[in-house]
Design a protein around this motif. Structure first.
Motif, PDB file in Angstrom:
ATOM      1  N   THR A  46       0.836  -1.207   0.000  1.00  0.00           N
ATOM      2  CA  THR A  46       0.000   0.000   0.000  1.00  0.00           C
ATOM      3  C   THR A  46       0.872   1.259   0.000  1.00  0.00           C
ATOM      4  O   THR A  46       0.508   2.270  -0.600  1.00  0.00           O
TER       5      THR A  46
ATOM      6  N   ASP B 294      -6.099  -1.516  -4.432  1.00  0.00           N
ATOM      7  CA  ASP B 294      -5.407  -2.087  -3.276  1.00  0.00           C
ATOM      8  C   ASP B 294      -6.214  -3.262  -2.726  1.00  0.00           C
ATOM      9  O   ASP B 294      -7.349  -3.071  -2.292  1.00  0.00           O
ATOM     10  N   GLU B 295      -5.645  -4.434  -2.758  1.00  0.00           N
ATOM     11  CA  GLU B 295      -6.302  -5.646  -2.243  1.00  0.00           C
ATOM     12  C   GLU B 295      -7.674  -5.863  -2.871  1.00  0.00           C
ATOM     13  O   GLU B 295      -8.578  -6.366  -2.215  1.00  0.00           O
TER      14      GLU B 295
HETATM   15 MG   LIG Z   1      -1.940  -2.860   2.271  1.00  0.00          MG
END
Ligand SMILES: [Mg+2]
Ligand SMILES: Nc1ncnc2c1ncn2[C@@H]1O[C@H](COP(=O)(O)OP(=O)(O)O)[C@@H](O)[C@H]1O
Length: 378
Positions: free
Chosen positions: A40, A322-323
């Motif tokens: 991140t 992100d994810e």
């Molecule tokens: Mg992360």
């Protein structure tokens, strides 16, 4: 091949990174590694290549690497932009923060420019795990999310929203003080109506553009959303801004005694909400499973990326996910990957395991992230 892409990325004293350099081509980028590895952090660094405080919305001194006695951080990218001639060199873009001077630095092609200039070059769309509860959660973050989508399609949306809020606060102060000078209050209300009508129109137009992208995208198998704006939009006259402004003014004036008693404005565009439905199931998104909600949210984000790319005179957006794959089943992941390969802007994806991204094959570039280092695994 992606039209817009980062062709190299370099971070210095940024969060967990002393110095790291990612050599890139235009393909989508996969970052994988354990929790806390620093994935991140990289996406956040990219998100600072546009004006604002990045995807973690922090003060600009916060990302300075703690171990560094250094005075700031820096992010440099080589950016290939749409409209650039074939074979033309990429544009060097750098941004950073200097603690001693307390200011943000932006350099484009070697020239120091104002931070807002970044918006002329790079556009970004991002989705983070914090948004996972967006549909089922409270209204305010959902409206903020939608306003961010609106802002990238209507650059003066932020200014109009601020003008509306300011007029609303001023009016409330007068009401709270029991001010009897109705002219002042009426002045605030006119300002609320005029800025508020522009806010409502920009949102309605954004909704229409998103819905258009959702309708006209062919059948990808990715879930389609039905979008509605609620909270005052139901009876709003559509089309003419003057009509909308007049209608809004009527509503605000009428609500004055109640707002006075309540200590806040009970109606107006600040009370709006975005309602999202799952088309195929004819059901509100809030009642779908976590994975289904995630798929809808990703679908909305992709529609937004396409809407921004379709705007004239600007580059296609880079997209940071992100994810995003975390709650998706294998089939949906594969669909997502096809969607990403069809975008005009480079996508960046993070996940804990490389196997989540297998469907890309060699259509993506892979980096393994761990404890402050990034290794190319292509
Ligand atoms: Mg992360
Ligand atoms: N300013 C900072 N200086 C040094 N390390 C930091 C800073 N901010 C965050 N970190 C570290 O970065 C790591 C988290 O990185 P992150 O990118 O969120 O991981 P993930 O790979 O799970 O996305 C944590 O170990 C955290 O301690």
């Amino acid at each position: 091949m992606n039209e817009t892409a980062l062709l190299s990325l370099e971070l210095t004293d940024f969060r967990s990174y002393k110095h790291v350099h990612l050599p890139l081509d235009a393909r989508p980028v996969v970052l994988y590694g354990r929790n806390g590895a620093g994935k991140t952090n990289i996406l956040e660094a990219i998100s600072l290549l546009v004006p604002g405080r990045g995807l973690r919305r922090v003060r600009l001194d916060v990302p300075i690497r703690r171990e560094a006695n250094g005075q700031g951080w820096a992010v440099h990218a080589q950016y290939r932009h749409a409209g650039g001639e074939a074979g033309a060199p990429p544009l060097p873009i750098g941004t950073g923060y200097d603690r001693t001077r307390g200011n943000r630095i932006v350099r484009i092609d070697g020239v120091t420019v104002r931070p807002l200039t970044l918006a002329d070059h790079i556009r970004l769309v991002w989705l983070t795990p914090e948004q996972d509860r967006l549909f089922a959660g409270p209204r305010a973050p959902r409206l903020r999310f939608f306003d961010r989508l609106t802002l990238s399609l209507h650059p003066d949306h932020g200014r109009n929203a601020n003008a509306y809020e300011k007029a609303m606060r001023n009016r409330q102060r007068l009401l709270d003080e029991g001010a009897h000078d109705a002219t002042w209050i009426a002045g605030c209300e006119r300002e609320m109506a005029s800025a508020g009508a522009r806010v409502m129109q920009a949102r309605a137009d954004t909704l229409a553009q998103l819905q258009y992208e959702i309708e006209n995208h062919g059948d990808s198998g990715f879930p389609r959303a039905d979008l509605t704006l609620a909270g005052g939009y139901e009876d709003a006259p559509s089309g003419d801004e003057a009509d909308l402004e007049a209608a809004l003014l009527g509503i605000i004036e009428q609500s004055r005694p109640r707002d006075c008693a309540a200590g806040r404005a009970l109606c107006g565009p600040h009370r709006a909400d975005l309602e999202v439905g799952w088309r195929a199931k004819a059901m509100p998104a809030a009642r779908s499973s976590t994975g289904e909600q995630k798929a809808l949210l990703i679908g909305l984000t992709l529609a937004h990326a396409r809407a921004v790319a379709a705007q004239e005179g600007g580059p296609a957006p880079l997209i940071l996910l992100d994810e995003a794959c975390a709650h998706l089943d294998t089939e949906r992941r594969a669909l997502l990957i096809e969607e990403i390969c069809a975008l005009k802007g480079q996508a960046w994806l993070s996940g804990t395991d490389a196997s989540l991204f297998e469907a890309f094959g060699d259509r993506a570039q892979y980096f393994e992230v761990s404890g402050g280092t990034v290794q190319s695994r292509n």
